[in-house]
Write a protein that holds these residues in place. Structure first.
Motif, PDB file in Angstrom:
ATOM      1  N   VAL A  54       1.202   4.674   3.659  1.00 42.96           N
ATOM      2  CA  VAL A  54       1.699   4.599   2.281  1.00 42.96           C
ATOM      3  C   VAL A  54       2.807   5.638   2.071  1.00 42.96           C
ATOM      4  O   VAL A  54       3.849   5.342   1.472  1.00 42.96           O
ATOM      5  N   LYS A  55       2.590   6.828   2.615  1.00 46.69           N
ATOM      6  CA  LYS A  55       3.610   7.889   2.493  1.00 46.69           C
ATOM      7  C   LYS A  55       4.903   7.476   3.178  1.00 46.69           C
ATOM      8  O   LYS A  55       5.995   7.676   2.654  1.00 46.69           O
ATOM      9  N   GLU A  56       4.762   6.880   4.376  1.00 49.86           N
ATOM     10  CA  GLU A  56       5.958   6.468   5.128  1.00 49.86           C
ATOM     11  C   GLU A  56       6.729   5.387   4.373  1.00 49.86           C
ATOM     12  O   GLU A  56       7.960   5.371   4.355  1.00 49.86           O
ATOM     13  N   LEU A  57       5.974   4.495   3.751  1.00 49.56           N
ATOM     14  CA  LEU A  57       6.579   3.412   2.987  1.00 49.56           C
ATOM     15  C   LEU A  57       7.350   3.980   1.787  1.00 49.56           C
ATOM     16  O   LEU A  57       8.506   3.619   1.533  1.00 49.56           O
ATOM     17  N   GLN A  58       6.704   4.910   1.091  1.00 50.78           N
ATOM     18  CA  GLN A  58       7.351   5.533  -0.070  1.00 50.78           C
ATOM     19  C   GLN A  58       8.614   6.284   0.350  1.00 50.78           C
ATOM     20  O   GLN A  58       9.643   6.196  -0.313  1.00 50.78           O
ATOM     21  N   PHE A  95      -4.641  -1.279  -0.250  1.00 55.08           N
ATOM     22  CA  PHE A  95      -3.888  -2.363  -0.909  1.00 55.08           C
ATOM     23  C   PHE A  95      -3.596  -1.983  -2.357  1.00 55.08           C
ATOM     24  O   PHE A  95      -2.492  -2.167  -2.845  1.00 55.08           O
ATOM     25  N   GLU A  96      -4.624  -1.471  -3.049  1.00 51.04           N
ATOM     26  CA  GLU A  96      -4.445  -1.128  -4.459  1.00 51.04           C
ATOM     27  C   GLU A  96      -3.359  -0.067  -4.630  1.00 51.04           C
ATOM     28  O   GLU A  96      -2.503  -0.163  -5.505  1.00 51.04           O
ATOM     29  N   GLY A 132       4.242  -0.806  -6.612  1.00 45.64           N
ATOM     30  CA  GLY A 132       5.205  -1.873  -6.898  1.00 45.64           C
ATOM     31  C   GLY A 132       5.478  -2.816  -5.735  1.00 45.64           C
ATOM     32  O   GLY A 132       6.199  -3.797  -5.880  1.00 45.64           O
ATOM     33  N   PHE A 133       4.927  -2.532  -4.542  1.00 46.77           N
ATOM     34  CA  PHE A 133       5.101  -3.440  -3.399  1.00 46.77           C
ATOM     35  C   PHE A 133       4.167  -4.639  -3.580  1.00 46.77           C
ATOM     36  O   PHE A 133       3.197  -4.573  -4.339  1.00 46.77           O
ATOM     37  N   HIS A 134       4.443  -5.712  -2.830  1.00 47.43           N
ATOM     38  CA  HIS A 134       3.550  -6.872  -2.860  1.00 47.43           C
ATOM     39  C   HIS A 134       2.834  -7.005  -1.519  1.00 47.43           C
ATOM     40  O   HIS A 134       3.344  -6.583  -0.486  1.00 47.43           O
ATOM     41  N   PHE A 169      -2.507   0.662   9.080  1.00 50.59           N
ATOM     42  CA  PHE A 169      -3.128   1.148   7.845  1.00 50.59           C
ATOM     43  C   PHE A 169      -4.201   2.185   8.144  1.00 50.59           C
ATOM     44  O   PHE A 169      -4.395   3.136   7.409  1.00 50.59           O
ATOM     45  N   LEU A 170      -4.919   1.952   9.240  1.00 50.43           N
ATOM     46  CA  LEU A 170      -6.043   2.834   9.554  1.00 50.43           C
ATOM     47  C   LEU A 170      -5.595   4.154  10.150  1.00 50.43           C
ATOM     48  O   LEU A 170      -6.206   5.182   9.923  1.00 50.43           O
ATOM     49  N   GLU A 171      -4.536   4.100  10.961  1.00 50.25           N
ATOM     50  CA  GLU A 171      -4.245   5.254  11.811  1.00 50.25           C
ATOM     51  C   GLU A 171      -2.996   6.036  11.446  1.00 50.25           C
ATOM     52  O   GLU A 171      -2.710   7.037  12.078  1.00 50.25           O
ATOM     53  N   THR A 172      -2.215   5.527  10.500  1.00 56.30           N
ATOM     54  CA  THR A 172      -1.005   6.284  10.172  1.00 56.30           C
ATOM     55  C   THR A 172      -0.998   6.578   8.677  1.00 56.30           C
ATOM     56  O   THR A 172      -1.773   6.009   7.923  1.00 56.30           O
ATOM     57  N   ASP A 173      -0.090   7.439   8.299  1.00 51.65           N
ATOM     58  CA  ASP A 173       0.041   7.764   6.880  1.00 51.65           C
ATOM     59  C   ASP A 173       0.974   6.728   6.270  1.00 51.65           C
ATOM     60  O   ASP A 173       2.067   7.042   5.795  1.00 51.65           O
TER      61      ASP A 173
END
Ligand code: C2E
Ligand code: CA
Length: 550
Positions: free
Chosen positions: A397-401, A434-435, A441-443, A391-395
């Protein structure tokens, strides 16, 4: 293979510094190239040298030949990838100078040893005092004559220094190192000396000390450096670990002392942070396994995550017996080490930062798997683990999307588990991430809940969807005499989570007796060996087809 000797980069780096010499060797042709400053300073026959190994070996101080040939031999026989040692070599004026020599062996596309390249740094040209902290440098430490005395050397390292920098920035990192150096300096009496070693590591040289007095000095260091107050009034809590080596007339080889210190410190940091450890053969063997693990892991990652696999453990409905999903758990077999489990290799990946690419691979595999099973078996949630560092060192949220878009998956069936025992230094930052993830839509699940001292604090600060109660509370419920306390803890966690609208997964259900007790308390999901151990993809698919029958 391209012509490595005539690569323009060699020329670019060749004269970068007066104190540094570079070399590159085409192993198959046994032809090497040396930077012009090396040719002149060591009186070499020219920039290009055939069979340089023999010629260079003759220049090495007789007392250092063993150290050098053992290390270089291991590299050229393929046992070791990196060459790293210190020795003396004679220069054109007939004077021996100390060199720190580091090199790496690269293989060609057929896996054969092909290129050996590295640098040699002159240690005698370095400063006596460290420019940042003002205390003696490691080069002064190398000057010490260990054969003239007996005693103990401590290598001290700041635990989690990197995350201190991540949280507070480099400026505070420097302040912290300077403050520690001052404390160490002030603790030294008589012939004791403090040196800055590498980065966040310091050396305390304690001539005449025995184990007991060295441990007592370490405790003093620890208590006097428990926290540092910065110039602008910030308080940074710190923890220091130490590796110790005893020296005497019979055990005075500098390189052995230094390598003993390094491996003992890294063992203590891994197994018993904040404490002191004394070098032993046993520690050396354990560290050797760790080093091989590290190299195997790197190799696997470089080879397209070869050897990594996801296993799956069912998540069962606590109101019935249906499998509602699974937790994806990483498994790995290396080229040399085949029997490592996540509890061993995940911390290594986390420490080196390699958890970032591996964690991304896990996430993408899980998303892809979700798509495949959704089509075959209908609704099914997949939980997967995410390390704080990602979470701290990579992008992230973008990768997840990008992954859900690429594989066409709904985020609703994906749960990210963040282990709670990790040291969350900045819950405010994490809460924002997290927000963002939840708004897509992820948990999010807080893993291993109840183990860290800050559980309640985190629950308050981090907006999560569910918590997973750590299996140590659960496993012994049916037979342990302390089960009353465990039951009360689980009960109150369940109460709290219901109030906060969090779902609860209870892990570690190992038998029917525990299952009965837990089901009576009303959690949402159950997980544990009673239902199934983590299994490979094919076995999990069998389970989905047939149900698990408990
Ligand atoms: P965890 O997330 O708490 O995972 C649950 C661990 O408990 C798993 O160990 C699982 O095999 C074990 N377990 C499940 N049921 C029972 C039971 O009934 N009794 C007992 N005694 N143990 C049970 P595993 O697979 O060895 O994983 C250990 C840890 O490694 C995980 O703990 C997780 O923190 C980490 N991990 C695993 N895969 C990944 C990953 O892909 N990424 C990251 N960052 N960490 C991972
Ligand atoms: Ca987990």
């Amino acid at each position: 293979m391209e012509d490595v000797l005539n690569n323009p980069l060699f020329e670019a780096f060749a004269n970068a510094s007066d104190n540094v010499y570079i070399y590159v060797c085409d192993v198959k042709k046994d032809l090497s190239r040396w930077s012009p400053n090396a040719v002149s300073f060591f009186d070499l026959p020219g920039e290009y040298i055939n069979n340089a190994g023999e010629l260079w070996g003759e220049k090495i101080h007789p007392e250092d030949k063993d150290v050098y040939f053992n290390d270089i031999g291991a590299v050229f026989s393929g046992k070791k990838k990196h060459h790293s040692c210190q020795y003396r070599a004679v220069n054109r004026f007939g004077k021996y100078v100390w060199l720190e020599c580091k090199g790496s062996m690269l293989k060609d596309e057929n896996g054969e040893l092909a290129t050996f390249a590295g640098i040699m740094t002159r240690l005698d040209r370095q400063n006596k005092y460290d420019t940042l902290t003002g205390i003696l440098t490691k080069y002064e430490f190398y000057e010490y004559d260990f054969s003239s005395d007996s005693g103990i050397v401590l290598l001290l390292g700041v635990d989690g220094f990197r995350s201190i920098i991540n949280t507070y920035g480099y400026y505070y990192g420097d302040e912290l190192l300077t403050a520690i150096a001052k404390k160490l300096q002030s603790i030294c009496t008589g012939h004791q000396r403090a040196y800055r070693f590498n980065g966040d590591e310091f050396i305390l040289l304690l001539p005449g000390a025995d184990r007991e007095s060295a441990a007592s000095i370490f405790r003093q260091v620890r208590s006097e450096t428990g926290f540092i107050e910065t110039k602008d009034g910030k308080r940074i809590d710190i923890s220091i670990s130490a590796g110790a080596v005893e020296f005497s007339e019979a055990c005075c080889e500098k390189d052995e002392i230094v390598s003993g210190l390094e491996l003992t410190l890294s063992y203590v940091k891994r197994t018993n942070k904040g404490d002191i450890g004394f070098y032993s053969k046993d520690i050396e063997e354990k560290q050797l396994r760790e080093r091989t693990l590290k190299e195997d892991l790197r190799e696997s990652i470089a080879n397209g995550f070869k050897g990594f696999e996801l296993f799956f453990q069912p998540l069962v409905d606590a109101k019935g017996a249906k499998i509602l999903g699974c937790e994806a758990l990483l498994r790995w077999k290396g080229e040399h080490i085949k029997n490592s489990y996540p509890m061993e290799f995940i911390p290594i990946l986390e420490e080196s930062g390699d958890i970032n690419p591996v964690g991304k691979w896990v996430m993408r595999q899980a998303v892809k798997q979700q798509k495949e099973w959704q089509e075959k078996f209908g609704q099914l949630r997949i939980n997967f683990n995410v390390s704080y560092r990602q979470f701290l060192e990579t992008d992230y949220v973008k990768e997840l999307q990008a992954a859900v878009k690429e594989f066409g998956v709904s985020p609703d069936n994906l749960v990210l588990e963040l282990t709670e025992s990790c040291n969350v230094e900045s819950p405010e930052n994490l809460a924002k991430i997290f927000e963002e993830i939840r708004s897509l839509g992820f948990h999010i699940a807080l893993d291993d809940f109840g183990t860290g001292y800050a559980s309640m604090e985190l629950l308050k600060k981090l907006p999560a969807d569910e918590i997973k109660i750590e299996h140590s509370f659960v496993r012994e419920l049916a037979n342990g005499q302390h089960h009353k306390a465990d039951l009360a803890i689980i009960d109150s966690l369940l109460f709290l989570c219901r109030k906060l609208d969090n779902k609860v997964v209870v892990e570690g259900v190992e038998n029917k007796a525990v299952d009965d007790i837990i089901r009576g308390m009303g959690p949402d999901f159950l997980q544990g060996y009673y239902y199934s151990r983590p299994v490979c993809k094919a076995e999990f698919e069998e389970m989905l087809k047939s149900g698990i029958g408990c």
